[in-house]
Design an enzyme around this catalytic site. Structure first.
Site, PDB file in Angstrom:
ATOM      1  N   LYS A 211      -5.519  45.874  95.189  1.00 59.84           N
ATOM      2  CA  LYS A 211      -4.545  46.756  94.553  1.00 59.84           C
ATOM      3  C   LYS A 211      -4.501  46.455  93.053  1.00 59.84           C
ATOM      4  CE  LYS A 211      -0.495  46.764  93.374  1.00 59.84           C
ATOM      5  NZ  LYS A 211      -0.820  47.553  92.164  1.00 59.84           N
ATOM      6  N   GLY A 264      -0.203  37.781  87.851  1.00 61.21           N
ATOM      7  CA  GLY A 264       0.859  38.668  87.382  1.00 61.21           C
ATOM      8  C   GLY A 264       2.098  37.837  87.127  1.00 61.21           C
ATOM      9  N   SER A 265       3.248  38.461  87.274  1.00 60.52           N
ATOM     10  CA  SER A 265       4.471  37.751  86.897  1.00 60.52           C
ATOM     11  C   SER A 265       4.944  36.808  88.003  1.00 60.52           C
ATOM     12  CB  SER A 265       5.557  38.763  86.535  1.00 60.52           C
ATOM     13  OG  SER A 265       5.747  39.637  87.609  1.00 60.52           O
ATOM     14  N   VAL A 268       7.116  38.399  90.930  1.00 64.93           N
ATOM     15  CA  VAL A 268       6.365  39.169  91.931  1.00 64.93           C
ATOM     16  C   VAL A 268       5.626  38.220  92.873  1.00 64.93           C
ATOM     17  CG1 VAL A 268       4.460  40.793  92.277  1.00 64.93           C
ATOM     18  CG2 VAL A 268       6.168  41.253  90.520  1.00 64.93           C
ATOM     19  N   GLU A 292      -1.767  33.047  89.843  1.00 68.24           N
ATOM     20  CA  GLU A 292      -1.592  32.610  88.455  1.00 68.24           C
ATOM     21  C   GLU A 292      -0.530  33.515  87.856  1.00 68.24           C
ATOM     22  OE1 GLU A 292      -2.712  29.920  87.323  1.00 68.24           O
ATOM     23  OE2 GLU A 292      -4.087  29.509  88.968  1.00 68.24           O
ATOM     24  N   CYS A 326      -1.447  35.965  79.013  1.00 63.81           N
ATOM     25  CA  CYS A 326      -0.605  34.976  79.684  1.00 63.81           C
ATOM     26  C   CYS A 326      -0.589  33.678  78.893  1.00 63.81           C
ATOM     27  CB  CYS A 326      -1.124  34.726  81.089  1.00 63.81           C
ATOM     28  SG  CYS A 326      -2.899  34.587  81.080  1.00 63.81           S
ATOM     29  N   GLU A 424       9.850  34.227  79.062  1.00 61.43           N
ATOM     30  CA  GLU A 424       8.604  34.951  78.771  1.00 61.43           C
ATOM     31  C   GLU A 424       8.936  36.367  78.302  1.00 61.43           C
ATOM     32  OE1 GLU A 424       5.836  36.284  81.964  1.00 61.43           O
ATOM     33  OE2 GLU A 424       4.249  35.375  80.768  1.00 61.43           O
TER      34      GLU A 424
HETATM   35  P1  NAD Z   1       3.203  42.242  87.248  1.00 54.63           P
HETATM   36  O1  NAD Z   1       3.700  41.094  88.040  1.00 54.63           O
HETATM   37  O2  NAD Z   1       4.159  43.287  86.846  1.00 54.63           O
HETATM   38  O3  NAD Z   1       2.048  42.991  88.053  1.00 54.63           O
HETATM   39  C1  NAD Z   1       0.947  42.305  88.596  1.00 54.63           C
HETATM   40  C2  NAD Z   1       0.461  43.063  89.813  1.00 54.63           C
HETATM   41  O4  NAD Z   1       1.463  42.996  90.826  1.00 54.63           O
HETATM   42  C3  NAD Z   1       0.211  44.552  89.566  1.00 54.63           C
HETATM   43  O5  NAD Z   1      -0.893  44.980  90.328  1.00 54.63           O
HETATM   44  C4  NAD Z   1       1.491  45.184  90.057  1.00 54.63           C
HETATM   45  O6  NAD Z   1       1.318  46.534  90.466  1.00 54.63           O
HETATM   46  C5  NAD Z   1       1.813  44.311  91.244  1.00 54.63           C
HETATM   47  N1  NAD Z   1       3.239  44.320  91.598  1.00 54.63           N
HETATM   48  C6  NAD Z   1       4.289  44.542  90.776  1.00 54.63           C
HETATM   49  N2  NAD Z   1       5.439  44.471  91.481  1.00 54.63           N
HETATM   50  C7  NAD Z   1       5.086  44.181  92.746  1.00 54.63           C
HETATM   51  C8  NAD Z   1       5.837  43.958  93.944  1.00 54.63           C
HETATM   52  N3  NAD Z   1       7.155  44.005  93.953  1.00 54.63           N
HETATM   53  N4  NAD Z   1       5.138  43.688  95.076  1.00 54.63           N
HETATM   54  C9  NAD Z   1       3.793  43.618  95.058  1.00 54.63           C
HETATM   55  N5  NAD Z   1       3.048  43.811  93.958  1.00 54.63           N
HETATM   56  C10 NAD Z   1       3.685  44.087  92.826  1.00 54.63           C
HETATM   57  O7  NAD Z   1       2.427  41.627  85.994  1.00 54.63           O
HETATM   58  P2  NAD Z   1       1.682  42.399  84.817  1.00 54.63           P
HETATM   59  O8  NAD Z   1       2.729  43.039  83.966  1.00 54.63           O
HETATM   60  O9  NAD Z   1       0.566  43.233  85.295  1.00 54.63           O
HETATM   61  O10 NAD Z   1       1.037  41.173  84.039  1.00 54.63           O
HETATM   62  C11 NAD Z   1       1.797  40.367  83.194  1.00 54.63           C
HETATM   63  C12 NAD Z   1       2.185  39.072  83.852  1.00 54.63           C
HETATM   64  O11 NAD Z   1       1.020  38.447  84.357  1.00 54.63           O
HETATM   65  C13 NAD Z   1       2.787  38.082  82.879  1.00 54.63           C
HETATM   66  O12 NAD Z   1       3.864  37.421  83.503  1.00 54.63           O
HETATM   67  C14 NAD Z   1       1.645  37.119  82.601  1.00 54.63           C
HETATM   68  O13 NAD Z   1       2.054  35.833  82.184  1.00 54.63           O
HETATM   69  C15 NAD Z   1       0.959  37.098  83.920  1.00 54.63           C
HETATM   70  N6  NAD Z   1      -0.441  36.696  83.797  1.00 54.63           N
HETATM   71  C16 NAD Z   1      -0.766  35.417  84.147  1.00 54.63           C
HETATM   72  C17 NAD Z   1      -2.079  34.976  84.031  1.00 54.63           C
HETATM   73  C18 NAD Z   1      -2.461  33.576  84.425  1.00 54.63           C
HETATM   74  O14 NAD Z   1      -3.650  33.294  84.544  1.00 54.63           O
HETATM   75  N7  NAD Z   1      -1.506  32.690  84.651  1.00 54.63           N
HETATM   76  C19 NAD Z   1      -3.063  35.850  83.564  1.00 54.63           C
HETATM   77  C20 NAD Z   1      -2.693  37.157  83.225  1.00 54.63           C
HETATM   78  C21 NAD Z   1      -1.366  37.561  83.357  1.00 54.63           C
END
Ligand code: NAD
Length: 542
Positions: A211, A264-265, A268, A292, A326, A424
């Protein structure tokens, strides 16, 4: 086949410059024009087939949000179910393929991306995610190529790791793929992560439901095409853009769910972990949960820091890709005796920074990803403008009339715990706390304890003792720690990436440590001279 083919020694893909007069510059500009010249349809891909559901969302340019680049079809419950079934069907064959056959697919994918697909995936990343040519090149092209090549190499090393055998007995490990499918959920900010999270488990013989993030779906859809062209069999990776909560609910309810590969965050990932835990007894096996997540990455300057190096690290570390890495530096601690000179250097550099459409190569920054991000970042800046003890030293402006533009913003916060120093923001906002030069030891503690995250951090110092003190005091404050360098820009094969605490499971993307999570080893003992009697020598009469 007979033979033990050696995986070619991996190397980091050279970064092209896109300087005026280079062939890559012309090619990229042409591709960007072409991609933005007509609207695409982005289908789901299930079992190797394009699926058009008719339920679409618009994919827009963040820097020109009225421009619709594509209509992305959305999965509903039936398509998610079909993707799971396709992953299950493909697993029978793919999990039994020899490693050299799987390796060939991803090595070819690397070469396709290094050549014909390079301008396409870079162009799509510039348009859909608002990256400059350089930021797209280091991410969508180079890092993803590196992920493919290095992961295949690491898989070979894992498979070569075998137990001891003794006379009469042959012991070996069979690194089985997980029994089920892996769920890859990817973020908007790195096309390479979009490509890596589904392919790392696939390299180890797993099948995947992927996804993607709605805001990265354009570049990610080209990765699906590239993988098919590289020879990935139908159903090994199934591409299901769609409403995240609903898609996840379905996937996590399936008995065959064997793991999550997430970036992602933090919130989540925690919600997904809780959901998996709630369903635990219904799964065929304990799922592998690899995530991550967020960061509040720091730059700490010692009084011995070189001011030019420090100021450059702060500007590049905080503002490239609009602070949406990130790893982006978002809090800095600078001693009072160094600060006036460093501040002037930073403000001087930022005065030259241009923000705008990445198709104009003079721009250093583009727009932030979407309205939600724009509102959140602007909210932090507006609150900072009103907060006592916080000064806006640079920027502070935001304009969403054409695109989601936010000026690079530098805040000076008296209170080291102020929210922009600890939460953040994920945007082009750098908060600086100026500390008394004599309070170095207390500042080390402050850096360690201010935020729940522990992703990246950097120390700038010329005094070797200070470097060692920081390395010790901040041992758990960052999974990627930099000395006299910005905390961004980790390179596959050189700085394995990931953090602990609230920043993730620290399984280090693009490394052997990550790949091993996608295998479930079986230890086999073959006894060539098995015993023929139950009794032992000690039981004999003396
Ligand atoms: P996000 O958490 O909003 O989304 C990440 C993914 O999760 C997307 O595919 C999104 O559609 C999905 N998602 C969102 N809500 C969801 C839910 N309730 N249930 C299931 N899936 C869900 O993050 P983003 O805005 O795409 O990316 C930014 C975040 O990612 C920041 O917090 C950043 O620090 C983190 N990040 C971390 C790394 C790392 O290696 N640590 C790398 C890149 C980004």
């Amino acid at each position: 086949m007979n033979g033990i083919p050696k995986i070619p020694t991996p190397f980091n893909e050279p970064v092209l410059s896109y300087a005026p007069g280079t062939p890559e510059r012309g090619e990229l500009k042409r591709t960007v024009k072409e991609l933005s010249g007509h609207q695409l349809e982005i289908p789901l891909v299930i079992g190797g087939k394009d699926v058009h559901t008719g339920r679409t969302v618009d994919v827009v340019m963040p820097h020109c949000h009225r421009h619709v680049l594509a209509k992305a079809h959305q999965a509903g419950p039936a398509e998610v179910q079909a993707a799971i079934a396709a992953a299950r069907d493909a697993w029978r064959e793919w999990s039994a393929w020899g490693f050299e056959r799987r390796a060939a697919v991803f090595l070819k994918a690397a070469d396709l991306l290094a050549t014909r697909y390079r301008p396409i995936v870079n162009g799509a990343t510039m348009l859909g995610q608002s990256k400059t040519a350089h930021q797209a090149e280091i991410d969508a092209a180079c890092e993803l190529i590196d992920f493919f090549r290095f992961n295949v190499h690491y898989a070979e090393r894992i498979y070569a790791e075998q137990p001891l055998s003794v006379p009469g007995v042959w012991n070996y490990l069979d690194y089985r793929p997980l029994e089920g499918f892996v769920y890859a959920i990817t973020p908007f900010n790195f096309t390479s992560i979009g490509g890596n999270l589904p392919t790392a488990p696939a390299i180890m013989g797993n099948t995947v439901v992927w996804k993607p993030a709605a805001t990265a779906v354009l570049s990610n859809s080209f990765i699906m095409r590239l993988l098919a062209e590289a020879g990935l069999p139908p159903g090994v990776i199934n591409f299901v853009p769609g409403p995240s909560v609903q898609v996840s609910e379905r996937v996590l309810a399936d008995r065959g769910f064997a793991g999550i590969h997430f970036t992602g965050s933090t919130e989540v990932f925690q919600a997904l972990w809780q959901q998996a835990a709630a369903n635990l007894t219904s799964y065929a096996a304990y799922p592998r949960l690899v995530g991550e997540t967020g960061g509040k990455d720091f730059i700490l300057a010692h009084p011995s820091a070189d001011p030019d190096v420090l100021a450059t690290g702060m500007v590049r570390g905080a503002f490239e890709y609009q602070g949406q890495k990130c790893s982006a530096a978002s809090r800095a601690y600078v001693p009072d005796d160094l600060w006036p000179g460093v501040r002037d250097r930073i403000l001087g550099m930022l005065a030259e920074v241009k923000v705008g459409d990445p198709a104009d190569f003079r721009n250093f920054m583009g727009a932030v990803i979407d309205r939600k991000a724009f509102d959140k970042i602007k909210g932090y800046i507006d609150a900072a403008k009103r907060a006592p003890g916080v000064k806006v030293l640079f920027g502070g402006g935001a304009d969403d009339s054409d695109g989601y533009f936010i000026e690079p913003t530098v805040l000076e916060a008296q209170d080291a715990e102020y929210r922009t120093m600890s939460e953040e923001i994920f945007g082009p906002v750098l908060s600086v706390h100026v500390y008394p030069a004599a309070r170095w030891a207390e500042t080390l503690r402050l850096v360690d304890e201010t935020s729940p995250y522990a992703l990246t951090g950097a120390i700038f110092a010329q005094d070797r003792r200070a470097v060692e003190q920081a390395k010790d005091a901040l041992r758990y404050a960052a999974g990627n720690f930099y000395v006299n360098d910005k905390p961004t820009g980790a390179v596959v094969g050189q700085q394995p990436f990931g953090g602990a605490r609230a920043s993730g499971t620290n399984d280090k993307a693009g490394s052997l440590l990550n790949l091993i999570r996608w295998a479930s080893p079986r230890a086999v003992k073959e006894n060539f001279v098995p015993p023929r009697s139950f009794s032992y020598p000690f039981m004999a009469e003396a």
